[in-house]
Write a protein that holds these residues in place. Sequence first.
Motif, PDB file in Angstrom:
ATOM      1  N   GLU A   1       0.843  -1.198   0.000  1.00 40.50           N
ATOM      2  CA  GLU A   1       0.000   0.000   0.000  1.00 40.50           C
ATOM      3  C   GLU A   1       0.878   1.247   0.000  1.00 40.50           C
ATOM      4  O   GLU A   1       1.936   1.271   0.632  1.00 40.50           O
ATOM      5  N   VAL A   2       0.397   2.259  -0.735  1.00 37.70           N
ATOM      6  CA  VAL A   2       1.047   3.577  -0.716  1.00 37.70           C
ATOM      7  C   VAL A   2      -0.042   4.625  -0.527  1.00 37.70           C
ATOM      8  O   VAL A   2      -1.205   4.419  -0.905  1.00 37.70           O
ATOM      9  N   ALA A   3       0.347   5.758   0.037  1.00 36.61           N
ATOM     10  CA  ALA A   3      -0.624   6.818   0.293  1.00 36.61           C
ATOM     11  C   ALA A   3      -0.938   7.598  -0.981  1.00 36.61           C
ATOM     12  O   ALA A   3      -2.083   8.021  -1.198  1.00 36.61           O
ATOM     13  N   ASP A   4       0.073   7.777  -1.847  1.00 38.80           N
ATOM     14  CA  ASP A   4      -0.103   8.601  -3.055  1.00 38.80           C
ATOM     15  C   ASP A   4       0.605   7.901  -4.210  1.00 38.80           C
ATOM     16  O   ASP A   4       1.831   7.924  -4.297  1.00 38.80           O
ATOM     17  N   ILE A   5      -0.171   7.262  -5.078  1.00 37.91           N
ATOM     18  CA  ILE A   5       0.434   6.395  -6.096  1.00 37.91           C
ATOM     19  C   ILE A   5       1.168   7.203  -7.161  1.00 37.91           C
ATOM     20  O   ILE A   5       2.192   6.744  -7.697  1.00 37.91           O
ATOM     21  N   LEU A   6       0.700   8.383  -7.477  1.00 35.61           N
ATOM     22  CA  LEU A   6       1.383   9.193  -8.499  1.00 35.61           C
ATOM     23  C   LEU A   6       2.716   9.719  -7.967  1.00 35.61           C
ATOM     24  O   LEU A   6       3.725   9.720  -8.676  1.00 35.61           O
ATOM     25  N   GLN A   7       2.710  10.120  -6.719  1.00 40.14           N
ATOM     26  CA  GLN A   7       3.954  10.573  -6.078  1.00 40.14           C
ATOM     27  C   GLN A   7       4.957   9.411  -6.008  1.00 40.14           C
ATOM     28  O   GLN A   7       6.141   9.584  -6.294  1.00 40.14           O
ATOM     29  N   ALA A   8       4.449   8.212  -5.655  1.00 39.87           N
ATOM     30  CA  ALA A   8       5.316   7.033  -5.589  1.00 39.87           C
ATOM     31  C   ALA A   8       5.887   6.721  -6.970  1.00 39.87           C
ATOM     32  O   ALA A   8       7.082   6.451  -7.119  1.00 39.87           O
ATOM     33  N   ARG A   9       5.028   6.750  -7.997  1.00 39.80           N
ATOM     34  CA  ARG A   9       5.475   6.465  -9.364  1.00 39.80           C
ATOM     35  C   ARG A   9       6.577   7.443  -9.793  1.00 39.80           C
ATOM     36  O   ARG A   9       7.604   7.036 -10.338  1.00 39.80           O
ATOM     37  N   ASP A  10       6.352   8.718  -9.542  1.00 39.06           N
ATOM     38  CA  ASP A  10       7.319   9.717  -9.993  1.00 39.06           C
ATOM     39  C   ASP A  10       8.655   9.550  -9.280  1.00 39.06           C
ATOM     40  O   ASP A  10       9.714   9.678  -9.891  1.00 39.06           O
ATOM     41  N   LYS A  11       8.611   9.243  -7.994  1.00 37.60           N
ATOM     42  CA  LYS A  11       9.841   9.020  -7.220  1.00 37.60           C
ATOM     43  C   LYS A  11      10.583   7.787  -7.744  1.00 37.60           C
ATOM     44  O   LYS A  11      11.802   7.801  -7.932  1.00 37.60           O
ATOM     45  N   LEU A  12       9.828   6.700  -8.014  1.00 36.88           N
ATOM     46  CA  LEU A  12      10.460   5.476  -8.507  1.00 36.88           C
ATOM     47  C   LEU A  12      11.086   5.700  -9.873  1.00 36.88           C
ATOM     48  O   LEU A  12      12.196   5.259 -10.152  1.00 36.88           O
ATOM     49  N   ARG A  13      10.369   6.381 -10.746  1.00 34.79           N
ATOM     50  CA  ARG A  13      10.914   6.665 -12.084  1.00 34.79           C
ATOM     51  C   ARG A  13      12.157   7.542 -11.990  1.00 34.79           C
ATOM     52  O   ARG A  13      13.131   7.316 -12.707  1.00 34.79           O
ATOM     53  N   ALA A  14      12.114   8.518 -11.105  1.00 37.02           N
ATOM     54  CA  ALA A  14      13.275   9.398 -10.940  1.00 37.02           C
ATOM     55  C   ALA A  14      14.486   8.597 -10.488  1.00 37.02           C
ATOM     56  O   ALA A  14      15.625   8.938 -10.795  1.00 37.02           O
ATOM     57  N   ASP A  15      14.247   7.487  -9.768  1.00 35.43           N
ATOM     58  CA  ASP A  15      15.339   6.633  -9.304  1.00 35.43           C
ATOM     59  C   ASP A  15      15.680   5.538 -10.317  1.00 35.43           C
ATOM     60  O   ASP A  15      16.441   4.615 -10.001  1.00 35.43           O
TER      61      ASP A  15
END
Length: 134
Positions: A83-97
């Motif tokens: 589970e994540v609180a904010d899926i778009l924020q998680a996606r952007d962070k993962l892509r940035a990494d």
Amino acid sequence: MLDRLNHVAIAVPDLNAAVALYAGTLGAIVSEPMPLAEHGVTVVFIELPNTKIELLEPLGDASPIAGFLEKHPSGGIHHICYEVADILQARDKLRADGMRVLGDGEPRTGAHGKPVLFLHPKDFQGTLIELEQV
Ligand code: CO
């Protein structure tokens, strides 16, 4: 980023047999089968005190788990869902990494009616990861 373990998903070649095993032999609480045409699977949820198990059976000709079951004919663990609180924020962070998000990267509606994304197993120790915004 990560919150609770939402579920562990097991791909099965025969959903009725798997339901009989969990409901009968193991005495678990098992949901009614739910066909998800958009995802190419029929899903059953097993409710445990601290998480869920998701049983997946292929649905239709182009099921995304058909290839997995060819390699693992008796079934096997297919993915785990955090589970994540904010899926778009998680996606952007993962892509940035440098992590790879599967598909077009836009969240789809998962089996619980919540937005989900999948992450490439080669970036996560050979494990397909599902993120679900709760
Ligand atoms: Co799942």
